[in-house]
Design an enzyme around this catalytic site. Sequence first.
Site, PDB file in Angstrom:
ATOM      1  N   ASP A 222      32.528   0.059  41.820  1.00 56.84           N
ATOM      2  CA  ASP A 222      33.539   0.610  40.901  1.00 56.84           C
ATOM      3  C   ASP A 222      33.982  -0.377  40.238  1.00 56.84           C
ATOM      4  O   ASP A 222      33.383  -1.204  39.493  1.00 56.84           O
ATOM      5  CB  ASP A 222      34.957   0.944  41.946  1.00 56.84           C
ATOM      6  CG  ASP A 222      35.846   2.055  41.470  1.00 56.84           C
ATOM      7  OD1 ASP A 222      36.319   2.022  40.532  1.00 56.84           O
ATOM      8  OD2 ASP A 222      35.442   3.247  41.755  1.00 56.84           O
TER       9      ASP A 222
ATOM     10  N   HIS B 183      41.200   1.907  38.856  1.00 57.10           N
ATOM     11  CA  HIS B 183      40.421   2.548  39.619  1.00 57.10           C
ATOM     12  C   HIS B 183      39.962   2.264  40.939  1.00 57.10           C
ATOM     13  O   HIS B 183      40.046   2.735  42.132  1.00 57.10           O
ATOM     14  CB  HIS B 183      39.474   3.333  38.928  1.00 57.10           C
ATOM     15  CG  HIS B 183      38.501   4.508  39.258  1.00 57.10           C
ATOM     16  ND1 HIS B 183      37.455   4.288  39.866  1.00 57.10           N
ATOM     17  CD2 HIS B 183      39.070   5.594  39.330  1.00 57.10           C
ATOM     18  CE1 HIS B 183      36.848   5.737  40.458  1.00 57.10           C
ATOM     19  NE2 HIS B 183      37.947   6.706  39.905  1.00 57.10           N
TER      20      HIS B 183
ATOM     21  N   SER C 199      36.613  11.193  42.847  1.00 52.07           N
ATOM     22  CA  SER C 199      36.614   9.781  43.541  1.00 52.07           C
ATOM     23  C   SER C 199      37.354   9.710  44.757  1.00 52.07           C
ATOM     24  O   SER C 199      36.897   9.077  45.669  1.00 52.07           O
ATOM     25  CB  SER C 199      36.883   8.826  42.381  1.00 52.07           C
ATOM     26  OG  SER C 199      35.837   8.668  41.508  1.00 52.07           O
TER      27      SER C 199
END
EC number: 3.4.21.-
Length: 692
Positions: A186, A226, A386
């Site tokens: 990520d 994120h 996600s």
Amino acid sequence: MGTVSSRRSWWPLPLLLLLLLLLGPAGARAQEDEDGDYEELVLALRSEEDGLAEAPEHGTTATFHRCAKDPWRLPGTYVVVLKEETHLSQSERTARRLQAQAAHRGYLTKILHVFHGLLPGFLVKMSGDLLELALKLPHVDYIEEDSSVFAQSIPWNLERITPPRYRADEYQPPDGGSLVEVYLLDTSIQSDHREIEGRVMVTDFENVPEEDGTRFHRQASKCDSHGTHLAGVVSGRDAGVAKGASMRSLRVLNCQGKGTVSGTLIGLEFIRKSQLVRPVGPLVVLLPLAGGYSRVLNAACQRLARAGVVLVTAAGNFRDDACLYSPASAPEVITVGATNAQDQPVTLGTLGTNFGRCVDLFAPGEDIIGASSDCSTCFVSQSGTSQAAAHVAGIAAMMLSAEPELTLAELRQRLIHFSAKDVINEAWFPEDQRVLTPNLVAALPPSTHGAGWQLFCRTVWSAHSGPTRMATAVARCAPDEELLSCSSFSRSGKRRGERMEAQGGKLVCRAHNAFGGEGVYAIARCCLLPQANCSVHTAPPAEAGMGTRVHCHQQGHVLTGCSSHWEVEDLGTHKPPVLRPRGQPNQCVGHREASIHASCCRAPGLECKVKEHGIPAPQEQVTVACEEGWTLTGCSALPGTSHVLGAYAVDNTCVVRNRDVSTAGSTSEEAVAAVAICCRSRHLAQASQELQ
């Protein structure tokens, strides 16, 4: 959207040499400083090229692939994949040969990375003019142009995945996943956040492209957003699914949430090398990203999965068929779509969760509360596939911690088996995708005890075949699964049946399109059947009599499925695979002009029976389900007319679909029944009862 911040022209070699002479040492040093990332550019002589010459391979043709979505393409950077048995020394020599031959033609190239350990090949920066040359090199299997991948994000979630028996004032899972390590590919992560502090190790791996735009300001809170949120969803102290799981993060997405296929490949290779150097318990890899379909990325996922690693990925947020994206389209990856608190597909503006046959199941993915990178105690709500994939990665970690010896096939089957069934409103999906998309929302198993004694099966749909008469579609099971039955489906009703056949040492399900048809699907029923010995018995079209018959004649073998295919275009009111248990062993019976195939298996304590549900007049859909404790292994139609579109299994229910009865001109003589074969293992069931 490239892997470097600017594009460079490719200079002819004579002109480049002349410029170097004119610039002199000072100019050369300045140019060297400006192009520091080009330190390995090669200028080779013809003699060096000749010295590396090898005999070309005959009878093989390498292919070129690129992303179908033009804005995501990264021309100028290519992954050269070599044949499977190619050694590292051969990979390096092939790369040098490419550089030498390119230099002879006046082109500069740079080898960015040589792959080994996961797949053989190398990453090269070069002009597209050299592709034809590269495709002809020895050992080359295929070449893929690099492309972009993207993060897929735009507390009801914990309650939703918890079985009722565990629900209380707060989420208390039966096992925290303490024996499992989760790798997260990520963005960077704020590792000192109270949710994940001490639970996440930030590795030194980083492979990201430059951010778009010269004025982009790298704020730490945005660079870490994120990854920090997903790490918290997987194993956060308060809002995490698997609170005991440890994590390792690899940075493959930049501050804008963008990465590359090549960077993801190198990250997967890093994990494989780490696995070899430091063997640990079960590994889960979370890939919360998506790009266009990539053959090489799917191949890398396959290699890693076959090395015992469980990969979980986001289906994608494009409100599209997940099979058009990678790694979501890789069969060895567990692909997760997103639902909201009402178990409905997540909508993200004009887009939303992806869907289709490549999705394994759905999970919570809207307004998910998790760690925020704004401060070490902040929380934030994010949405997307996600987040859904992070939930399933957490569930997988807990299941593997409870049963560390589970294979990928066993884990996937358990995830499907324990999911909430038929809770999603299918009207949200495009009409042609509804039958292909699983109506499953992930949930924790109520208990791991006794799960291993159940017969687990799942339904696998093929890609849609072409519309030509000879077109076929093939559905395959995972290596650890047994193909117990095969069926087919055509929206036009024009098909020539299906059959089970051996391919590469495994049985596959092949469906046949008919003249004037719009294409066909093959549907495989894939099951976990330890110590099974399965085979297919075929009866060719009968020369005389009313029908073709075949049964399991080997002692101890039971019938698990029937299939049938024919060469004529229209059998009229025919009898494709049906079961006749009366007076004889269960057998498959079909039209005299059709070939009939019986799937017969022998396994400890395996027993099967037939269930049939008919209706006096035709309807658009007829179903029959297996009882509690029995598992559906075969599904077919009786008697089956030209109006039958096909038969397929949905969870433990056999579904037979017909054309619209208001326009098909059906009569009562053409009534249809759904016929199910339901199986169980007496030996395993008794063992389960003893444990309970």
